[in-house]
Design a protein around this motif. Structure first.
Motif, PDB file in Angstrom:
ATOM      1  N   ILE A  85      -6.694  12.954   4.287  1.00  0.00           N
ATOM      2  CA  ILE A  85      -5.471  13.530   3.739  1.00  0.00           C
ATOM      3  C   ILE A  85      -4.527  12.391   3.354  1.00  0.00           C
ATOM      4  CG2 ILE A  85      -3.576  15.137   4.119  1.00  0.00           C
ATOM      5  CD1 ILE A  85      -6.365  16.419   4.202  1.00  0.00           C
ATOM      6  N   ASN A  86      -4.329  12.212   2.062  1.00  0.00           N
ATOM      7  CA  ASN A  86      -3.522  11.093   1.557  1.00  0.00           C
ATOM      8  C   ASN A  86      -2.210  11.616   0.986  1.00  0.00           C
ATOM      9  OD1 ASN A  86      -2.430   8.848   0.334  1.00  0.00           O
ATOM     10  ND2 ASN A  86      -3.985   8.686  -1.261  1.00  0.00           N
ATOM     11  N   ASN A  87      -1.125  11.445   1.746  1.00  0.00           N
ATOM     12  CA  ASN A  87       0.196  11.808   1.237  1.00  0.00           C
ATOM     13  C   ASN A  87       1.113  10.591   1.085  1.00  0.00           C
ATOM     14  OD1 ASN A  87       0.934  11.285   3.896  1.00  0.00           O
ATOM     15  ND2 ASN A  87       1.054  13.447   4.464  1.00  0.00           N
ATOM     16  N   ALA A  88       0.517   9.392   1.165  1.00  0.00           N
ATOM     17  CA  ALA A  88       1.207   8.142   0.823  1.00  0.00           C
ATOM     18  C   ALA A  88       2.386   7.810   1.735  1.00  0.00           C
ATOM     19  CB  ALA A  88       1.665   8.172  -0.644  1.00  0.00           C
ATOM     20  N   ILE A  89       2.350   8.334   2.966  1.00  0.00           N
ATOM     21  CA  ILE A  89       3.478   8.071   3.863  1.00  0.00           C
ATOM     22  C   ILE A  89       3.063   8.417   5.294  1.00  0.00           C
ATOM     23  CG2 ILE A  89       4.586  10.357   3.891  1.00  0.00           C
ATOM     24  CD1 ILE A  89       7.258   8.872   3.294  1.00  0.00           C
ATOM     25  N   TYR A  90       3.753   7.831   6.260  1.00  0.00           N
ATOM     26  CA  TYR A  90       3.580   8.252   7.650  1.00  0.00           C
ATOM     27  C   TYR A  90       4.481   9.463   7.880  1.00  0.00           C
ATOM     28  CZ  TYR A  90       0.963   4.159   9.263  1.00  0.00           C
ATOM     29  OH  TYR A  90      -0.008   3.215   9.478  1.00  0.00           O
ATOM     30  N   GLY A  91       3.893  10.635   7.922  1.00  0.00           N
ATOM     31  CA  GLY A  91       4.693  11.848   7.995  1.00  0.00           C
ATOM     32  C   GLY A  91       5.242  12.146   9.372  1.00  0.00           C
ATOM     33  N   MET A  92       4.436  11.928  10.419  1.00  0.00           N
ATOM     34  CA  MET A  92       4.819  12.374  11.753  1.00  0.00           C
ATOM     35  C   MET A  92       5.867  11.477  12.409  1.00  0.00           C
ATOM     36  SD  MET A  92       2.426  13.014  15.146  1.00  0.00           S
ATOM     37  CE  MET A  92       2.243  11.279  15.525  1.00  0.00           C
ATOM     38  N   THR A  93       5.840  10.176  12.111  1.00  0.00           N
ATOM     39  CA  THR A  93       6.639   9.224  12.883  1.00  0.00           C
ATOM     40  C   THR A  93       7.915   8.777  12.199  1.00  0.00           C
ATOM     41  OG1 THR A  93       5.231   7.453  12.013  1.00  0.00           O
ATOM     42  CG2 THR A  93       4.662   8.353  14.174  1.00  0.00           C
ATOM     43  N   GLY A  94       8.278   9.418  11.071  1.00  0.00           N
ATOM     44  CA  GLY A  94       9.567   9.108  10.487  1.00  0.00           C
ATOM     45  C   GLY A  94       9.557   8.658   9.045  1.00  0.00           C
ATOM     46  N   GLY A  95       8.439   8.818   8.352  1.00  0.00           N
ATOM     47  CA  GLY A  95       8.422   8.515   6.924  1.00  0.00           C
ATOM     48  C   GLY A  95       8.319   7.048   6.585  1.00  0.00           C
ATOM     49  N   GLN A  96       7.572   6.278   7.410  1.00  0.00           N
ATOM     50  CA  GLN A  96       7.403   4.864   7.125  1.00  0.00           C
ATOM     51  C   GLN A  96       6.383   4.630   6.010  1.00  0.00           C
ATOM     52  OE1 GLN A  96       6.997   6.264  10.136  1.00  0.00           O
ATOM     53  NE2 GLN A  96       8.285   5.253  11.663  1.00  0.00           N
ATOM     54  N   MET A  97       6.377   3.415   5.466  1.00  0.00           N
ATOM     55  CA  MET A  97       5.424   3.031   4.444  1.00  0.00           C
ATOM     56  C   MET A  97       4.015   3.028   5.020  1.00  0.00           C
ATOM     57  SD  MET A  97       5.281  -0.493   2.182  1.00  0.00           S
ATOM     58  CE  MET A  97       4.946  -1.481   3.654  1.00  0.00           C
ATOM     59  N   ALA A  98       3.080   3.579   4.252  1.00  0.00           N
ATOM     60  CA  ALA A  98       1.672   3.603   4.627  1.00  0.00           C
ATOM     61  C   ALA A  98       0.896   2.674   3.707  1.00  0.00           C
ATOM     62  CB  ALA A  98       1.126   5.030   4.523  1.00  0.00           C
ATOM     63  N   PRO A  99      -0.370   2.388   4.010  1.00  0.00           N
ATOM     64  CA  PRO A  99      -1.164   1.570   3.082  1.00  0.00           C
ATOM     65  C   PRO A  99      -1.268   2.192   1.700  1.00  0.00           C
ATOM     66  CG  PRO A  99      -2.259   1.753   5.205  1.00  0.00           C
ATOM     67  CD  PRO A  99      -1.113   2.707   5.238  1.00  0.00           C
ATOM     68  N   THR A 100      -1.148   3.506   1.621  1.00  0.00           N
ATOM     69  CA  THR A 100      -1.300   4.220   0.357  1.00  0.00           C
ATOM     70  C   THR A 100       0.015   4.450  -0.379  1.00  0.00           C
ATOM     71  OG1 THR A 100      -1.231   6.256   1.661  1.00  0.00           O
ATOM     72  CG2 THR A 100      -3.406   5.413   1.058  1.00  0.00           C
ATOM     73  N   THR A 101       1.144   4.031   0.193  1.00  0.00           N
ATOM     74  CA  THR A 101       2.445   4.192  -0.455  1.00  0.00           C
ATOM     75  C   THR A 101       2.441   3.518  -1.827  1.00  0.00           C
ATOM     76  OG1 THR A 101       3.612   4.314   1.668  1.00  0.00           O
ATOM     77  CG2 THR A 101       4.912   3.676  -0.254  1.00  0.00           C
ATOM     78  N   LEU A 102       2.992   4.189  -2.817  1.00  0.00           N
ATOM     79  CA  LEU A 102       2.953   3.708  -4.199  1.00  0.00           C
ATOM     80  C   LEU A 102       3.946   2.574  -4.436  1.00  0.00           C
ATOM     81  CD1 LEU A 102       2.885   7.166  -6.023  1.00  0.00           C
ATOM     82  CD2 LEU A 102       0.926   5.758  -5.347  1.00  0.00           C
ATOM     83  N   ILE A 103       3.659   1.769  -5.433  1.00  0.00           N
ATOM     84  CA  ILE A 103       4.614   0.750  -5.860  1.00  0.00           C
ATOM     85  C   ILE A 103       5.908   1.429  -6.293  1.00  0.00           C
ATOM     86  CG2 ILE A 103       5.092  -1.083  -7.531  1.00  0.00           C
ATOM     87  CD1 ILE A 103       2.951  -1.786  -5.463  1.00  0.00           C
ATOM     88  N   GLY A 104       7.011   0.975  -5.737  1.00  0.00           N
ATOM     89  CA  GLY A 104       8.314   1.541  -6.060  1.00  0.00           C
ATOM     90  C   GLY A 104       8.703   2.737  -5.221  1.00  0.00           C
ATOM     91  N   GLN A 105       7.761   3.307  -4.473  1.00  0.00           N
ATOM     92  CA  GLN A 105       8.066   4.475  -3.650  1.00  0.00           C
ATOM     93  C   GLN A 105       8.937   4.067  -2.459  1.00  0.00           C
ATOM     94  OE1 GLN A 105       4.605   6.626  -2.316  1.00  0.00           O
ATOM     95  NE2 GLN A 105       5.775   8.020  -1.030  1.00  0.00           N
ATOM     96  N   LYS A 106       9.984   4.833  -2.213  1.00  0.00           N
ATOM     97  CA  LYS A 106      10.914   4.534  -1.133  1.00  0.00           C
ATOM     98  C   LYS A 106      10.479   5.232   0.158  1.00  0.00           C
ATOM     99  CE  LYS A 106      14.838   3.996  -4.277  1.00  0.00           C
ATOM    100  NZ  LYS A 106      16.200   4.481  -4.661  1.00  0.00           N
ATOM    101  N   THR A 107      10.504   4.508   1.254  1.00  0.00           N
ATOM    102  CA  THR A 107      10.236   5.062   2.576  1.00  0.00           C
ATOM    103  C   THR A 107      11.265   4.499   3.550  1.00  0.00           C
ATOM    104  OG1 THR A 107       8.792   3.324   3.453  1.00  0.00           O
ATOM    105  CG2 THR A 107       7.762   4.958   1.990  1.00  0.00           C
ATOM    106  N   SER A 108      11.187   4.914   4.801  1.00  0.00           N
ATOM    107  CA  SER A 108      12.174   4.435   5.776  1.00  0.00           C
ATOM    108  C   SER A 108      12.012   2.954   6.085  1.00  0.00           C
ATOM    109  CB  SER A 108      12.068   5.247   7.070  1.00  0.00           C
ATOM    110  OG  SER A 108      10.796   5.087   7.667  1.00  0.00           O
TER     111      SER A 108
END
Length: 257
Positions: free
Chosen positions: A129-152
């Motif tokens: 399941i690839n949603n490009a973010i760490y969903g459970m722990t607070g919305g941190q950057m994941a390996p799959t996070t896109l270029i330019g995508q904002k996370t915590s």
């Protein structure tokens, strides 16, 4: 037509799979996990494998997957689901064994376990399941996070020079000799849901036929992590995720239609 007629089970467009119980799901509104759970439950039931399936649930948003689908489950340490699935399948080769993992669990903390299990050609299916973010722990950057995508943890957007590039684990898996079926799907439309179900079925059948490892990526939404309502999250996924993570079969040596 009465209200009773409208809500009668025989009149419902959607019927809950028999393997899914009545436990209320903990997922956020608009989350893709529930749809994928439904497909997994339907395929297992249609294959007649309810009593011979072992799922391995992750650390992450789907940590409680075992609460919703009435099959045998094992809970793996963070990222280690493919290793645990390997052991189960080798001990019980007649079982249908699959892992169910998010991008942080699979592509970050479990990169080694994922790559080596797939490269060995273990007869398991990995549902990713690839949603490009760490969903459970607070919305941190994941390996799959896109270029330019904002996370915590990258509030100004992911920058390649600082954070590196998105890790396309499915493309990598398609190059490994041990994989027989590698595909990327979504569940954002009815047509996409049907195609995703076919992909899961093919992967499960390939594993039972001993053809090698299968990886089914589902490009998904995270309304909470992206801070978007469900409809907007689907739109954002189509506009931003699909160009980076193109849908379709990346590898298929199964000779199955």
């Amino acid at each position: 037509m009465t209200n009773h007629d409208i809500i009668a089970p025989e009149n419902l467009v959607y019927a809950k799979p028999e393997l899914m119980n009545d436990t209320p799901m903990h997922y956020c509104p608009g989350c893709s996990h529930g749809e994928v759970h439904k497909l997994v439950a339907e395929v297992i039931d249609e294959m007649g494998m309810a009593d011979k399936t072992v799922g391995v649930s992750p650390v992450g948003c789907a940590v409680f997957a075992y609460r919703y689908i009435d099959i045998d489950w094992q809970e793996a340490p963070h990222g280690r689901a493919p290793a645990l699935a390997t052991g189960i399948k080798r001990v019980w080769p007649d079982r249908l064994v699959f892992t169910y993992q998010g991008d942080g669990d699979l592509a970050c903390i479990g990169t080694a376990e994922t790559i080596h299990a797939l490269n060995r050609g273990e007869h398991i299916t990995i549902i990713f399941i690839n949603n490009a973010i760490y969903g459970m722990t607070g919305g941190q950057m994941a390996p799959t996070t896109l270029i330019g995508q904002k996370t915590s943890t990258c509030p100004y957007g992911r920058e390649p020079d600082l954070h590196g590039y998105p890790l396309n684990i499915t493309e990598l898996a398609s190059k490994l000799r041990g994989t027989c079926y590698v595909t990327r799907q979504s569940v954002d439309t009815v047509a996409a849901i049907r195609q995703a179900k076919k992909a899961i079925r093919k992967a499960f059948e390939a594993s039972m036929q001993g053809l090698g490892s299968s990886l089914v990526e589902i490009v998904s939404t995270c309304s909470s992590g992206w801070k978007l309502p469900a409809v907007k999250a689907n739109e954002w996924m189509r506009e931003n995720m699909f160009p980076e993570y193109e849908k379709g079969d990346l590898k298929d040596t199964t000779n199955m239609k």
